[in-house]
Design an enzyme around this catalytic site. Structure first.
Site, PDB file in Angstrom:
ATOM      1  N   ASP A 127      19.806   4.690  -1.878  1.00 53.99           N
ATOM      2  CA  ASP A 127      18.359   4.128  -1.823  1.00 53.99           C
ATOM      3  C   ASP A 127      17.561   5.016  -1.323  1.00 53.99           C
ATOM      4  O   ASP A 127      17.808   5.961  -0.892  1.00 53.99           O
ATOM      5  CB  ASP A 127      18.926   2.918  -0.574  1.00 53.99           C
ATOM      6  CG  ASP A 127      17.598   2.276  -0.023  1.00 53.99           C
ATOM      7  OD1 ASP A 127      16.951   1.527  -0.925  1.00 53.99           O
ATOM      8  OD2 ASP A 127      17.471   2.333   1.179  1.00 53.99           O
ATOM      9  N   LEU A 128      16.058   4.761  -1.328  1.00 51.09           N
ATOM     10  CA  LEU A 128      15.170   5.705  -0.796  1.00 51.09           C
ATOM     11  C   LEU A 128      14.493   5.284   0.502  1.00 51.09           C
ATOM     12  O   LEU A 128      14.753   6.031   1.571  1.00 51.09           O
ATOM     13  CB  LEU A 128      14.085   5.800  -1.931  1.00 51.09           C
ATOM     14  CG  LEU A 128      14.552   6.098  -3.323  1.00 51.09           C
ATOM     15  CD1 LEU A 128      13.350   6.167  -4.300  1.00 51.09           C
ATOM     16  CD2 LEU A 128      15.218   7.473  -3.264  1.00 51.09           C
ATOM     17  N   ASP A 129      13.929   4.162   0.496  1.00 49.25           N
ATOM     18  CA  ASP A 129      13.108   3.579   1.838  1.00 49.25           C
ATOM     19  C   ASP A 129      14.102   3.482   2.840  1.00 49.25           C
ATOM     20  O   ASP A 129      15.041   2.661   2.738  1.00 49.25           O
ATOM     21  CB  ASP A 129      12.410   2.564   1.455  1.00 49.25           C
ATOM     22  CG  ASP A 129      11.162   2.728   0.327  1.00 49.25           C
ATOM     23  OD1 ASP A 129      10.977   3.682   0.200  1.00 49.25           O
ATOM     24  OD2 ASP A 129      10.680   1.665  -0.142  1.00 49.25           O
ATOM     25  N   ASP A 166      20.606   1.849   3.824  1.00 47.51           N
ATOM     26  CA  ASP A 166      20.450   1.353   5.154  1.00 47.51           C
ATOM     27  C   ASP A 166      20.635   0.046   5.419  1.00 47.51           C
ATOM     28  O   ASP A 166      20.922  -0.726   6.340  1.00 47.51           O
ATOM     29  CB  ASP A 166      19.039   1.892   5.771  1.00 47.51           C
ATOM     30  CG  ASP A 166      17.944   1.005   5.123  1.00 47.51           C
ATOM     31  OD1 ASP A 166      17.316   0.176   5.824  1.00 47.51           O
ATOM     32  OD2 ASP A 166      17.589   1.228   3.775  1.00 47.51           O
TER      33      ASP A 166
END
Length: 237
Positions: free
Chosen positions: A16-18, A188
């Site tokens: 995941d990024l954000d 997250d």
């Protein structure tokens, strides 16, 4: 680092990024503030309705078209367009205003620096294993300097339904040509990342940098395989 299951050998990783590779909360807060200020300045009629009105419209539109949940850029554009129509703009005026606002949003969305520590971790991992990015957001991965670490970048909307839907997990596995159980997904969010990964056959690493308890979080439906507090703990694996 906490282990909830024994890990199978990790032959690739997806990220995941954000809020996983950087703190996205201040980015979105600034984007929302500045985008709203721009809209109210250039189209004052938009300020005749408060934030609650715009939020209610946004959710109403998504209930009418579930695809908007998977394409955040289209969702914002549609909300502005439909809102301005309701406030009296013509279709042409509303579309032009929404187009202009999205150009501003694109600039604001990726106007931040990724921590040096994230670059260091990804560089070391990418030297050992293929990495794939799987994001529900619309950040410009090249602009924030992360694109070189990933063999494939998948975005909700252009590449299918948002996580936890199977679309992007399946595309990642097909690209990597590895058994799903040998891919570790790092993220997250306990629903989109952890449950999404586990329900689609991936191993799941929950990055918990907020000091939360997986056993008490409302979004927890399944335990991750491993939990970390800092991204650099991945190097121990």
């Amino acid at each position: 680092m906490k282990f909830y299951r024994q890990l199978a050998p990790i032959k690739a990783m997806s990220f995941d990024l954000d809020d996983t590779l950087y703190d996205n909360r201040p980015v979105i807060a600034r984007l929302t503030r500045d985008a709203n200020a721009w809209l109210h300045l250039h189209h004052p009629i938009s300020a005749t309705q408060n934030e609650a009105w715009w939020q209610a419209l946004k959710m109403q539109l998504a209930e009418q078209d579930n695809w908007l949940y998977s394409d955040v850029a289209l969702w914002r554009h549609t909300t502005i367009y439909q809102g301005l129509l309701l406030l009296g703009y013509s279709a042409q005026q509303a579309r032009q205003a929404a187009d202009d606002l999205m150009a501003v949003v694109v600039e604001l969305r990726s106007d931040f620096s990724v921590p040096t520590s994230t670059h260091q971790v990804l560089a070391e991992l990418a030297d050992k294993r293929p990495l794939v990015a799987i994001t529900n957001g619309n950040v410009d991965v090249e602009r924030i300097g992360l694109s070189d670490y990933f063999s494939l970048i998948l975005r909700a909307g252009p590449n299918g339904h948002a996580k936890p839907h199977a679309d992007m997990f399946t595309q990642a596995q097909q690209f990597l040509t590895l058994p799903r159980e040998h891919i570790l997904h790092v993220g997250d969010h306990l629903t989109t990342d952890v449950a999404g990964a586990k329900n689609n056959g991936f191993q799941a690493c929950w990055i918990n940098d907020q000091g939360l308890s997986v056993r008490h979080e409302k979004h927890a439906s399944i335990l991750p395989d491993v939990e970390i507090e800092r991204l650099d703990e991945l190097l121990q694996l």
